[in-house]
Write a protein that holds these residues in place. Structure first.
Motif, mmCIF file in Angstrom:
data_model
loop_
_atom_site.group_PDB
_atom_site.id
_atom_site.type_symbol
_atom_site.label_atom_id
_atom_site.label_comp_id
_atom_site.label_asym_id
_atom_site.label_seq_id
_atom_site.Cartn_x
_atom_site.Cartn_y
_atom_site.Cartn_z
ATOM 1 N N ILE A 115 -24.702 -52.838 31.630
ATOM 2 C CA ILE A 115 -25.739 -53.266 30.677
ATOM 3 C C ILE A 115 -25.287 -53.148 29.234
ATOM 4 N N GLY A 116 -24.040 -52.710 29.000
ATOM 5 C CA GLY A 116 -23.480 -52.688 27.648
ATOM 6 C C GLY A 116 -23.740 -51.436 26.838
ATOM 7 N N MET A 117 -24.240 -50.366 27.459
ATOM 8 C CA MET A 117 -24.463 -49.121 26.717
ATOM 9 C C MET A 117 -23.180 -48.329 26.547
ATOM 10 N N LEU A 118 -22.222 -48.533 27.420
ATOM 11 C CA LEU A 118 -20.897 -47.920 27.299
ATOM 12 C C LEU A 118 -19.876 -49.053 27.226
ATOM 13 N N PRO A 119 -18.892 -48.913 26.359
ATOM 14 C CA PRO A 119 -17.862 -49.957 26.299
ATOM 15 C C PRO A 119 -16.961 -49.872 27.521
ATOM 16 N N ASP A 120 -16.351 -51.001 27.870
ATOM 17 C CA ASP A 120 -15.355 -50.980 28.939
ATOM 18 C C ASP A 120 -14.214 -50.094 28.492
ATOM 19 N N SER A 121 -13.721 -49.285 29.420
ATOM 20 C CA SER A 121 -12.654 -48.364 29.044
ATOM 21 C C SER A 121 -11.363 -49.139 28.814
ATOM 22 N N GLU A 122 -10.749 -48.873 27.683
ATOM 23 C CA GLU A 122 -9.476 -49.489 27.351
ATOM 24 C C GLU A 122 -8.439 -48.385 27.260
ATOM 25 N N LEU A 123 -7.196 -48.756 27.419
ATOM 26 C CA LEU A 123 -6.122 -47.780 27.343
ATOM 27 C C LEU A 123 -5.904 -47.382 25.895
ATOM 28 N N ASP A 124 -5.701 -46.077 25.661
ATOM 29 C CA ASP A 124 -5.407 -45.627 24.308
ATOM 30 C C ASP A 124 -3.917 -45.807 24.007
ATOM 31 N N ALA A 125 -3.526 -45.530 22.764
ATOM 32 C CA ALA A 125 -2.142 -45.763 22.326
ATOM 33 C C ALA A 125 -1.141 -44.960 23.156
ATOM 34 N N ARG A 126 -1.488 -43.733 23.508
ATOM 35 C CA ARG A 126 -0.597 -42.891 24.307
ATOM 36 C C ARG A 126 -0.361 -43.503 25.688
ATOM 37 N N GLN A 127 -1.417 -44.005 26.314
ATOM 38 C CA GLN A 127 -1.293 -44.623 27.630
ATOM 39 C C GLN A 127 -0.488 -45.912 27.563
ATOM 40 N N LEU A 128 -0.721 -46.718 26.526
ATOM 41 C CA LEU A 128 0.047 -47.958 26.368
ATOM 42 C C LEU A 128 1.524 -47.665 26.173
ATOM 43 N N LYS A 129 1.830 -46.609 25.395
ATOM 44 C CA LYS A 129 3.228 -46.225 25.166
ATOM 45 C C LYS A 129 3.885 -45.797 26.478
ATOM 46 N N LEU A 130 3.172 -45.003 27.286
ATOM 47 C CA LEU A 130 3.694 -44.548 28.573
ATOM 48 C C LEU A 130 3.962 -45.736 29.502
ATOM 49 N N ILE A 131 3.057 -46.694 29.534
ATOM 50 C CA ILE A 131 3.242 -47.881 30.378
ATOM 51 C C ILE A 131 4.479 -48.651 29.927
ATOM 52 N N GLU A 132 4.652 -48.817 28.617
ATOM 53 C CA GLU A 132 5.819 -49.536 28.104
ATOM 54 C C GLU A 132 7.113 -48.802 28.448
#
Length: 152
Positions: A115-132
């Motif tokens: 219903i839009g009360m919580l944003p969809d969870s996105e990866l933070d900078a630390r997680q994006l760095k680990l994935i890369e």
């Protein structure tokens, strides 16, 4: 009231638990915008009578918090932090659920995202760095480039 029902299948129970959350529509924030929804009440039902008294208590308390208004998103973290002394289990996809109460909190979180009360969870900078970093390790090991990996 409009609402959604979420099915929970706890491995220690023979019967599924159904969590229904009904929403109330509020006036839109901007003229011409769609009405905003917020939870108004919750019902938890099952054929199993094993947990009846604490489930009734939980539904009454959570519904009271919903009706009180204000920021209700704290409920998700509070419920998801409850651990069963007998241990939890891993859901499909590898997510760990520490208790049945945490599973109910997860259903509320899913509803608040819907219903839009919580944003969809996105990866933070630390997680994006680990994935890369892991992608680079994989490419180095296999000899594939990023575009080859993406294509497969």
């Amino acid at each position: 009231l409009a609402g959604y029902t979420y099915k929970i299948k706890w491995p220690e129970s023979d019967h599924a638990i159904y969590v229904t959350i009904n929403d109330i529509e509020q006036d839109p924030a901007a003229p011409g915008a769609a009405p905003r929804r917020r939870p108004f009440e919750i019902f938890i039902n099952s054929k199993s009578m094993e947990h009846l008294q604490w489930i009734v208590a939980l539904t009454r308390i959570v519904s009271a918090v919903f009706r009180k208004g204000g920021d209700i998103t704290f409920l998700v973290e509070e419920l998801k932090a409850v651990f069963d002394p007998r241990g939890g289990y891993f859901k499909k996809g590898g997510r760990y659920m520490p208790s049945l109460v945490a599973e109910i909190g997860d259903a509320i979180e899913q509803h608040l995202r819907t219903i839009g009360m919580l944003p969809d969870s996105e990866l933070d900078a630390r997680q994006l760095k680990l994935i890369e970093e892991k992608r680079n390790e994989y490419e180095t090991r296999t000899g594939q480039t990023k575009t080859e990996t993406d294509a497969t």
